[in-house]
Design an enzyme around this catalytic site. Structure first.
Site, PDB file in Angstrom:
ATOM      1  N   ASP A   1       0.823  -1.208   0.000  1.00 35.74           N
ATOM      2  CA  ASP A   1       0.000   0.000   0.000  1.00 35.74           C
ATOM      3  C   ASP A   1       0.857   1.257   0.000  1.00 35.74           C
ATOM      4  OD1 ASP A   1       0.859  -0.610   2.675  1.00 35.74           O
ATOM      5  OD2 ASP A   1      -0.597   0.814   3.447  1.00 35.74           O
TER       6      ASP A   1
ATOM      7  N   GLU B   1       0.159  -1.396   5.577  1.00 35.23           N
ATOM      8  CA  GLU B   1       1.199  -1.004   6.521  1.00 35.23           C
ATOM      9  C   GLU B   1       1.035   0.447   6.936  1.00 35.23           C
ATOM     10  OE1 GLU B   1       5.293   0.423   7.823  1.00 35.23           O
ATOM     11  OE2 GLU B   1       3.996   1.167   6.256  1.00 35.23           O
TER      12      GLU B   1
HETATM   13 ZN   LIG Z   1       6.991   2.010   4.083  1.00 42.54          ZN
END
Ligand SMILES: [Zn+2]
Length: 410
Positions: A81, A176
């Protein structure tokens, strides 16, 4: 299809994989799976026959061992992401070939200039090929550089059986950037002993320390009443929230701290007359530092609310992640081997700490010790994000060397 690390990188950055903190689904945005599917296809093409995307948006794959030695299973991770801070839709990567120095103007927005004075690392990039955006989006080198590097290294390891290594696991995570990158990871299925995230910045850097992190939610209940009849009775929760924010210590803020200093940082505020909420994050490298800052914050709230006898507050602390150094110190070979690999890849290893968290900090506490290795990107989460092809190639080399070092030392 071409398969240099740069080719891969350019393929991945144009796929929008922005995550969304307000979503409660897993992954937070379905579009992250678009990239996951491409990565699986490419892994299968390289020859990793167990590569797959699971329903939560994780990509798993194995590079089988080609040695008889009993080598610990190591894993390389990277996140798919990009940050919610800046748009990642319609990324148009630009390549400055043979960079000769000086500021880099981004063609899509005259106000966006990557200045040497603000990005001194550019001075180490003379004659390199630098990839930027056109200035209207982020680049997503964080962390598509990591993906491209792990993919390129996997291809090298498979194509060159004379390079001996133990079993190597690959893990690509969603979300993340919204702090949920490892929520649904199946560590048992992964079956790794140790891991490395390829998610750092400058070439040669290895990070074995992160912030410890909590979030705090403050909810204020005020006294609402018709403003025409409010004298001496109304206690406007919006104003109480404003007073609290105004009292936050200026010298304990992200904008005034660096290195190993922690901070208190409001990330959101919402309010009406009767109810207001402030969200904050607290960061420090030690647990004591966190507790101290939370006590300081609650003291401010208590003190402000004293002036509002009809009002009350709730103060909720939630643990987000912890400094991974505690875990990594128990397995010094993880860092020692990484240091050796960086050296063999031709760089001077630099050990450091991250003013942030990584998937690795959480994985470390879930039982998979996981420091962070550079991926080469700079100015993360911004339209000025940039990376050089040469630094990505150094990261690929580091991964390959690291696989060799673990085998040699087993
Ligand atoms: Zn990163």
């Amino acid at each position: 299809m071409t398969d240099t690390v740069l080719d891969r990188f350019l393929r991945y950055v144009v796929i929008d994989t922005q995550s969304d903190p307000s979503s409660s689904t897993q992954p937070s945005t379905e579009k992250q799976k678009d990239l996951g599917r491409i990565l699986v296809e490419e892994l299968l093409e390289i020859g990793l026959s167990d590569a797959h995307l699971d329903e939560h948006g994780y990509v798993y794959a194995t590079i089988p061992a080609n040695t008889d030695k009993n080598v610990p299973v190591i894993c390389f991770c990277s996140h798919m992401d990009t940050a919610p801070d800046f748009t990642g839709t319609n990324v148009k990567p630009q390549i400055v070939k043979n960079y000769t120095g000086g500021d880099i103007r981004l063609p899509g927005d005259p106000n966006r200039v990557i200045r040497v004075c603000e990005h001194p690392e550019l001075k180490n990039q003379i004659n390199n090929d630098i990839i930027t955006t056109d200035g209207t989006t982020l680049l997503g080198a964080d962390d598509k550089a990591g993906l491209a590097e792990i993919m390129a290294a996997a291809k090298i390891l498979i194509d060159n059986p004379e390079i001996k290594h133990g079993a190597i696991k690959i893990l690509f995570t969603p979300d993340e950037e919204v702090g949920r990158g490892v929520n649904k990871v199946d560590l048992k299925k992964l079956g790794a002993d140790f891991a490395y995230t390829m998610d750092g910045e400058t070439a040669g850097h290895i990070e074995d320390e992160t912030f410890s992190a909590d979030s705090v939610d403050i909810v204020i209940a005020g006294v609402a009443i018709h403003p025409g009849f409010a004298k001496d009775r109304m206690e406007n929760a919006i104003k109480i929230a404003g007073a609290i924010i105004d009292r936050l210590p200026k010298e304990i803020a992200p904008e005034t701290t660096e290195g190993k200093q922690g901070f208190i940082h409001p990330t959101g505020v919402a309010g009406s007359m009767e109810k207001a909420a402030i969200s904050l994050i607290i960061r420090d490298f030690t647990n004591e530092g966190l507790v101290e800052k939370e006590a300081m914050l609650e003291e401010i709230v208590r003190d402000v609310i004293k002036a509002y006898p009809g009002s009350s507050y709730r103060f909720d602390v939630k643990e987000q992640y912890r400094n991974m150094k505690v875990v990594l110190d128990r397995h010094p070979e993880i860092i020692e081997n990484a240091v050796e690999a960086v050296r063999r890849a031709g760089m001077t290893p630099v050990r450091g700490s991250i003013r942030g968290g990584t998937d690795g900090s959480r994985l470390s506490f879930m039982g998979l010790p996981c420091p962070n290795i550079f991926a080469g990107g700079h100015a993360f989460h911004s339209p000025l994000e940039w990376i050089s092809r040469q630094d990505m190639e150094k990261a690929v080399k580091t991964i390959v060397e690291l696989a060799k070092v673990w085998e040699e030392r087993a």
